[in-house]
Design a protein around this motif. Structure first.
Motif, PDB file in Angstrom:
ATOM      1  N   ILE A  21       0.872  -1.170   0.000  1.00  0.00           N
ATOM      2  CA  ILE A  21       0.000   0.000   0.000  1.00  0.00           C
ATOM      3  C   ILE A  21       0.907   1.217   0.000  1.00  0.00           C
ATOM      4  N   ALA A  22       0.837   1.986  -1.073  1.00  0.00           N
ATOM      5  CA  ALA A  22       1.696   3.161  -1.197  1.00  0.00           C
ATOM      6  C   ALA A  22       0.996   4.434  -0.775  1.00  0.00           C
ATOM      7  N   GLY A  23      -0.327   4.443  -0.817  1.00  0.00           N
ATOM      8  CA  GLY A  23      -1.080   5.631  -0.443  1.00  0.00           C
ATOM      9  C   GLY A  23      -2.537   5.296  -0.230  1.00  0.00           C
ATOM     10  N   VAL A  24      -3.208   6.153   0.517  1.00  0.00           N
ATOM     11  CA  VAL A  24      -4.615   5.939   0.836  1.00  0.00           C
ATOM     12  C   VAL A  24      -5.384   7.225   0.564  1.00  0.00           C
ATOM     13  N   ALA A  34     -12.038  15.268   1.242  1.00  0.00           N
ATOM     14  CA  ALA A  34     -11.119  14.207   0.839  1.00  0.00           C
ATOM     15  C   ALA A  34      -9.686  14.628   1.134  1.00  0.00           C
ATOM     16  N   ARG A  35      -8.836  13.633   1.374  1.00  0.00           N
ATOM     17  CA  ARG A  35      -7.398  13.870   1.517  1.00  0.00           C
ATOM     18  C   ARG A  35      -6.674  12.601   1.099  1.00  0.00           C
ATOM     19  N   TYR A  36      -5.432  12.743   0.702  1.00  0.00           N
ATOM     20  CA  TYR A  36      -4.608  11.629   0.255  1.00  0.00           C
ATOM     21  C   TYR A  36      -3.406  11.551   1.176  1.00  0.00           C
ATOM     22  N   ILE A  37      -3.091  10.353   1.655  1.00  0.00           N
ATOM     23  CA  ILE A  37      -1.932  10.144   2.523  1.00  0.00           C
ATOM     24  C   ILE A  37      -0.991   9.163   1.835  1.00  0.00           C
ATOM     25  N   CYS A  38       0.237   9.593   1.592  1.00  0.00           N
ATOM     26  CA  CYS A  38       1.257   8.755   0.967  1.00  0.00           C
ATOM     27  C   CYS A  38       2.020   8.023   2.068  1.00  0.00           C
ATOM     28  N   CYS A  43       8.742  10.360   1.812  1.00  0.00           N
ATOM     29  CA  CYS A  43       7.943  11.231   0.944  1.00  0.00           C
ATOM     30  C   CYS A  43       8.037  12.668   1.461  1.00  0.00           C
ATOM     31  N   PRO A  44       8.376  13.627   0.581  1.00  0.00           N
ATOM     32  CA  PRO A  44       8.520  15.006   1.032  1.00  0.00           C
ATOM     33  C   PRO A  44       7.201  15.680   1.385  1.00  0.00           C
ATOM     34  N   ARG A  69      -3.909  10.828  -6.806  1.00  0.00           N
ATOM     35  CA  ARG A  69      -2.907   9.759  -6.745  1.00  0.00           C
ATOM     36  C   ARG A  69      -1.853   9.940  -7.833  1.00  0.00           C
ATOM     37  N   ASP A  70      -2.304  10.080  -9.078  1.00  0.00           N
ATOM     38  CA  ASP A  70      -1.355  10.233 -10.180  1.00  0.00           C
ATOM     39  C   ASP A  70      -0.586  11.545 -10.096  1.00  0.00           C
ATOM     40  N   ALA A  71      -1.244  12.619  -9.695  1.00  0.00           N
ATOM     41  CA  ALA A  71      -0.564  13.911  -9.570  1.00  0.00           C
ATOM     42  C   ALA A  71       0.504  13.864  -8.484  1.00  0.00           C
ATOM     43  N   HIS A  72       0.205  13.237  -7.360  1.00  0.00           N
ATOM     44  CA  HIS A  72       1.179  13.129  -6.266  1.00  0.00           C
ATOM     45  C   HIS A  72       2.384  12.300  -6.703  1.00  0.00           C
TER      46      HIS A  72
END
Length: 82
Positions: A21-24, A34-38, A43-44, A69-72
């Protein structure tokens, strides 16, 4: 009896390799935030967002969910394909 690699791979009880799992992507139940956690080591910028419908609008929220996801990965990990 032997099993082909494809049959073993597709069997629900067997996994050919562990999945990382690389990100959620977290989206609240109302679809308003919404939020994305890497989870990649080093990860910077491990957290993207939160983006809310109230502050950013529903269109921007949907765009964030669809592309974060793709942008990050492109911006911080220099990856462009899945």
């Amino acid at each position: 009896m032997t099993t082909s690699p494809a049959q073993a791979r597709d069997a629900p009880s067997r996994s050919p390799e562990p999945q990382r799992i690389a990100g959620v992507l977290h989206v609240d139940l109302d679809g308003r935030r919404a939020r994305y956690i890497c989870h990649r080591f080093g990860c910077p910028r491990p957290v993207e967002g939160p983006v809310t419908a109230a502050q950013h609008g529903a269109v921007e929220l949907r765009a964030f969910i669809a592309g974060v996801r793709d942008a990050h990965r492109a911006a911080f990990h220099k990856e462009t394909d899945r």
